[in-house]
Design a protein around this motif. Structure first.
Motif, PDB file in Angstrom:
ATOM      1  N   ASN A 184       0.817  -1.202   0.000  1.00  0.00           N
ATOM      2  CA  ASN A 184       0.000   0.000   0.000  1.00  0.00           C
ATOM      3  C   ASN A 184       0.862   1.269   0.000  1.00  0.00           C
ATOM      4  O   ASN A 184       1.046   1.902  -1.027  1.00  0.00           O
ATOM      5  CB  ASN A 184      -0.941  -0.013   1.208  1.00  0.00           C
ATOM      6  CG  ASN A 184      -1.993   1.089   1.171  1.00  0.00           C
ATOM      7  OD1 ASN A 184      -1.753   2.179   0.692  1.00  0.00           O
ATOM      8  ND2 ASN A 184      -3.179   0.806   1.678  1.00  0.00           N
ATOM      9  N   MET A 211      -7.457   6.551  -3.762  1.00  0.00           N
ATOM     10  CA  MET A 211      -8.248   6.004  -2.660  1.00  0.00           C
ATOM     11  C   MET A 211      -9.667   5.663  -3.124  1.00  0.00           C
ATOM     12  O   MET A 211     -10.205   4.598  -2.802  1.00  0.00           O
ATOM     13  CB  MET A 211      -8.307   6.999  -1.500  1.00  0.00           C
ATOM     14  CG  MET A 211      -9.081   6.490  -0.285  1.00  0.00           C
ATOM     15  SD  MET A 211      -9.167   7.687   1.069  1.00  0.00           S
ATOM     16  CE  MET A 211     -10.289   8.898   0.335  1.00  0.00           C
ATOM     17  N   ALA A 214      -9.428   2.648  -5.583  1.00  0.00           N
ATOM     18  CA  ALA A 214      -9.124   1.419  -4.839  1.00  0.00           C
ATOM     19  C   ALA A 214     -10.346   0.937  -4.080  1.00  0.00           C
ATOM     20  O   ALA A 214     -10.644  -0.263  -4.042  1.00  0.00           O
ATOM     21  CB  ALA A 214      -7.962   1.656  -3.874  1.00  0.00           C
ATOM     22  N   GLY A 215     -11.076   1.872  -3.477  1.00  0.00           N
ATOM     23  CA  GLY A 215     -12.271   1.499  -2.723  1.00  0.00           C
ATOM     24  C   GLY A 215     -13.312   0.831  -3.599  1.00  0.00           C
ATOM     25  O   GLY A 215     -13.938  -0.159  -3.199  1.00  0.00           O
ATOM     26  N   ILE A 218     -11.697  -2.811  -4.395  1.00  0.00           N
ATOM     27  CA  ILE A 218     -11.385  -3.674  -3.260  1.00  0.00           C
ATOM     28  C   ILE A 218     -12.631  -4.125  -2.517  1.00  0.00           C
ATOM     29  O   ILE A 218     -12.744  -5.294  -2.120  1.00  0.00           O
ATOM     30  CB  ILE A 218     -10.410  -2.958  -2.295  1.00  0.00           C
ATOM     31  CG1 ILE A 218      -9.040  -2.820  -2.963  1.00  0.00           C
ATOM     32  CG2 ILE A 218     -10.279  -3.714  -0.976  1.00  0.00           C
ATOM     33  CD1 ILE A 218      -8.070  -1.923  -2.218  1.00  0.00           C
ATOM     34  N   VAL A 219     -13.594  -3.234  -2.341  1.00  0.00           N
ATOM     35  CA  VAL A 219     -14.817  -3.591  -1.619  1.00  0.00           C
ATOM     36  C   VAL A 219     -15.584  -4.682  -2.361  1.00  0.00           C
ATOM     37  O   VAL A 219     -16.317  -5.468  -1.759  1.00  0.00           O
ATOM     38  CB  VAL A 219     -15.703  -2.345  -1.402  1.00  0.00           C
ATOM     39  CG1 VAL A 219     -17.061  -2.729  -0.817  1.00  0.00           C
ATOM     40  CG2 VAL A 219     -15.012  -1.363  -0.467  1.00  0.00           C
ATOM     41  N   LEU A 393      -4.049  -3.504  -5.328  1.00  0.00           N
ATOM     42  CA  LEU A 393      -5.236  -4.366  -5.441  1.00  0.00           C
ATOM     43  C   LEU A 393      -4.918  -5.794  -5.008  1.00  0.00           C
ATOM     44  O   LEU A 393      -5.680  -6.417  -4.259  1.00  0.00           O
ATOM     45  CB  LEU A 393      -5.759  -4.362  -6.884  1.00  0.00           C
ATOM     46  CG  LEU A 393      -6.223  -3.022  -7.458  1.00  0.00           C
ATOM     47  CD1 LEU A 393      -6.748  -3.214  -8.879  1.00  0.00           C
ATOM     48  CD2 LEU A 393      -7.301  -2.395  -6.581  1.00  0.00           C
ATOM     49  N   SER A 396      -4.270  -6.064  -1.208  1.00  0.00           N
ATOM     50  CA  SER A 396      -5.472  -5.898  -0.386  1.00  0.00           C
ATOM     51  C   SER A 396      -6.126  -7.247  -0.124  1.00  0.00           C
ATOM     52  O   SER A 396      -6.684  -7.489   0.951  1.00  0.00           O
ATOM     53  CB  SER A 396      -6.467  -4.965  -1.085  1.00  0.00           C
ATOM     54  OG  SER A 396      -7.038  -5.580  -2.238  1.00  0.00           O
ATOM     55  N   LYS A 416     -10.654  -3.760   5.078  1.00  0.00           N
ATOM     56  CA  LYS A 416     -10.688  -3.158   3.744  1.00  0.00           C
ATOM     57  C   LYS A 416     -10.866  -1.648   3.824  1.00  0.00           C
ATOM     58  O   LYS A 416     -10.246  -0.892   3.063  1.00  0.00           O
ATOM     59  CB  LYS A 416     -11.801  -3.789   2.908  1.00  0.00           C
ATOM     60  CG  LYS A 416     -11.558  -5.251   2.558  1.00  0.00           C
ATOM     61  CD  LYS A 416     -12.717  -5.837   1.779  1.00  0.00           C
ATOM     62  CE  LYS A 416     -12.462  -7.308   1.448  1.00  0.00           C
ATOM     63  NZ  LYS A 416     -13.602  -7.916   0.716  1.00  0.00           N
ATOM     64  N   VAL A 420      -8.001   1.005   2.525  1.00  0.00           N
ATOM     65  CA  VAL A 420      -8.279   2.034   1.523  1.00  0.00           C
ATOM     66  C   VAL A 420      -7.915   3.415   2.065  1.00  0.00           C
ATOM     67  O   VAL A 420      -7.353   4.249   1.343  1.00  0.00           O
ATOM     68  CB  VAL A 420      -9.765   1.985   1.108  1.00  0.00           C
ATOM     69  CG1 VAL A 420     -10.124   3.192   0.247  1.00  0.00           C
ATOM     70  CG2 VAL A 420     -10.057   0.699   0.338  1.00  0.00           C
ATOM     71  N   VAL A 423      -4.292   4.661   1.781  1.00  0.00           N
ATOM     72  CA  VAL A 423      -3.814   5.127   0.482  1.00  0.00           C
ATOM     73  C   VAL A 423      -3.429   6.606   0.562  1.00  0.00           C
ATOM     74  O   VAL A 423      -2.403   7.030   0.019  1.00  0.00           O
ATOM     75  CB  VAL A 423      -4.887   4.896  -0.612  1.00  0.00           C
ATOM     76  CG1 VAL A 423      -4.495   5.604  -1.908  1.00  0.00           C
ATOM     77  CG2 VAL A 423      -5.062   3.398  -0.859  1.00  0.00           C
TER      78      VAL A 423
END
Length: 500
Positions: A184, A211, A214-215, A218-219, A393, A396, A416, A420, A423
């Motif tokens: 990260n 951020m 990525a959110g 990743i979520v 990614l 994570s 998670k 995020v 970041v």
């Protein structure tokens, strides 16, 4: 805040020096040598076989690339490779190689190759054990990794139940910490620095945008991460390799001197002022190995967590993808980066001294600029953006699996969210501290994993021999596919015996 960061840096330097000392390097390379010998140099003796069944299978075998259904929590072999490569092909292939040359001289590249050669079989062994000891969670997702072969594999040995459980917990803790470092902050920081240098974008703005992106990915969990990396990794790798190859071809006349400089530097033969640098070999070995591990992650036990989610049943099949992963990352991408830098006149090939004032990714950007002009630095900035973001990614998912092992799947959403958020922190923190923290967490994560691989080396050898006998030599022997299946079968036999 400054005093706090200073304390953190001092403590980290002390821990980093201990973690990456001679014993750690011996353990790291020794594990690869052990697994190479036990599998009879599988990466060399069966080169054509693992090439045909990995990258060759992408074009011939639909099962390799076939997507699983929406309800299926597995991912394809190719998706697992891309997600793993997303985590390994990152700033280590660009900034890491440049840092290794700057600190350890051209000879560091030779030791990076050594780590990669033996690391192929370390990564192979991790993936074999990951598939063999993986299990399903309550959502029917495959869960595998060092924590499982430590607790269920090492823990199953006589008198080792407690130590297996303790090492599994330690690995998971270090994995979560490493995900914030190598996976990260180190990656995001490199993106922010390069976007600011090349395009003048403020660090905070870069951090905020990344951020949000990525959110969104990743979520969505592993399948969304795999879907993104499956498209992103091949594209970014091919574009970067083409650019680096052009630099190499333009400077092809220097290749003989470059190779000679690497070999001489690897064994401390770099002349300075008419003498030989006494510490040259030590620095070359240390930095080559550190950056080699940072790049391909063989020995960390990281990529096995996503490889274990593959729809493959044969442990050795996924193990061969692990060999290809290290080969592609270090032997191809890192080597091309190194030759681009060394052939561009930015390093004195006789002494190993860096002639440029640039460091890290800026050194690679300057090498590209010797061929592409101003476009070179912009090209590297964009390459770093794709490389590093894909690494975020992939990592994570690793950190999420470590957190899940410690606190359960339902609580992994909390991880998670925090991941995020970090970041932004990574984009605005000091680059040197970000890299040093990454090195420290890498080493701490590798120790329990390597203990597990060495302790279960006999199991890897048996599974590999079983596969070679069946698939290559054509013998009629029973497959070793899953430790869980074996446990279930033993239980069924006991029930049948009691009934009868």
């Amino acid at each position: 805040m400054g005093n706090f960061l200073s304390v953190v840096e001092n403590v980290n330097n002390a821990v980093n020096g201990f973690v990456w000392g001679l014993p750690m390097l011996i353990l790291l390379v020794g594990c690869g040598i052990l697994m190479t010998c036990l599998t009879k140099f599988f990466q060399v003796s069966h080169f054509s076989h693992w090439i045909k069944n990995t990258v060759g299978g992408i074009f011939k075998d639909d099962h390799v690339t076939a997507h699983t259904g929406k309800e299926d929590t597995q991912i394809s072999q190719f998706q697992s490779l891309c997600t793993a490569l997303a985590a390994t092909i990152g700033t280590g292939n660009i900034a890491g190689v440049a840092a290794a040359i700057a600190a350890g001289g051209p000879g560091a590249i030779f030791w990076m190759w050594v780590v990669a050669f033996f690391g192929m079989m370390t990564n192979f062994s991790e993936n074999v054990l990951g598939i063999y000891y993986r299990r399903r969670n309550e959502r029917n997702e495959w869960c595998g990794g060092a924590m499982y072969y430590l607790s269920d594999g090492l823990g199953a040995k006589k008198g080792c139940k407690q130590i297996g459980s303790v090492l599994a917990v330690l690995f998971s803790i270090f994995c979560v910490l490493a995900s914030f470092g190598i996976g990260n902050m180190g990656q995001i920081n490199s993106i922010a620095v390069n976007m600011n240098s090349a395009f003048g974008v403020p660090h905070f703005v870069t951090g905020f945008i990344l951020m949000v992106l990525a959110g969104l990915v990743i979520v969505g969990g592993l399948k969304r991460i795999a879907a993104v990396t499956e498209r992103l990794v091949p594209f970014m790798a091919v574009i970067y390799v083409i650019g680096a190859l052009i630099v190499c071809i333009v400077n092809i006349g220097q290749f003989g001197n470059v190779f000679a400089s690497i070999i001489k530097g690897a064994f401390g033969f770099r002349a300075v002022g008419g003498g030989i640098v006494g510490s040259g070999i030590a620095m070359a070995v240390q930095w080559g190995m550190k950056r080699g591990v940072f790049s391909n992650e063989a020995g960390l036990g990281s990529s096995v967590m996503v490889h274990s989610s593959s729809n493959v049943r044969e442990p050795v099949i996924q193990g061969m993808w692990g060999i290809f992963e290290v080969f592609a990352d270090t032997m191809v991408v890192c080597t091309i980066t190194a030759f681009s830098i060394l052939s561009s006149g930015l390093v004195d090939l006789n002494t190993g001294k860096v002639l440029s004032e640039q460091v890290s990714t800026a050194l690679v950007a300057e090498a590209f600029s010797t061929v592409f002009g101003k476009f070179g630095s912009a090209f590297i900035a964009v390459a770093i953006l794709f490389f590093a973001f894909s690494t975020v990614l992939g990592w994570s998912q690793y950190g999420s699996k470590g957190f899940e092992y410690l606190f359960g799947r339902k609580n992994s959403k909390f991880y998670k969210i925090v991941f995020v958020f970090f970041v932004i922190i990574g984009a605005t923190m000091d680059l040197t501290l970000a890299w040093d923290l990454s090195d420290t967490f890498n080493g701490m994560m590798a120790i329990p994993n390597l203990i597990g691989v060495i302790a279960l080396s006999g199991t890897v050898m048996k599974i590999t021999k079983n596969y070679v006998d069946r698939k290559i030599l054509g013998k009629d022997v029973r497959p070793m596919l899953s430790a869980i299946a074996e446990v279930q079968e033993i239980h069924e036999k006991e029930v049948i015996e009691k009934i009868s």
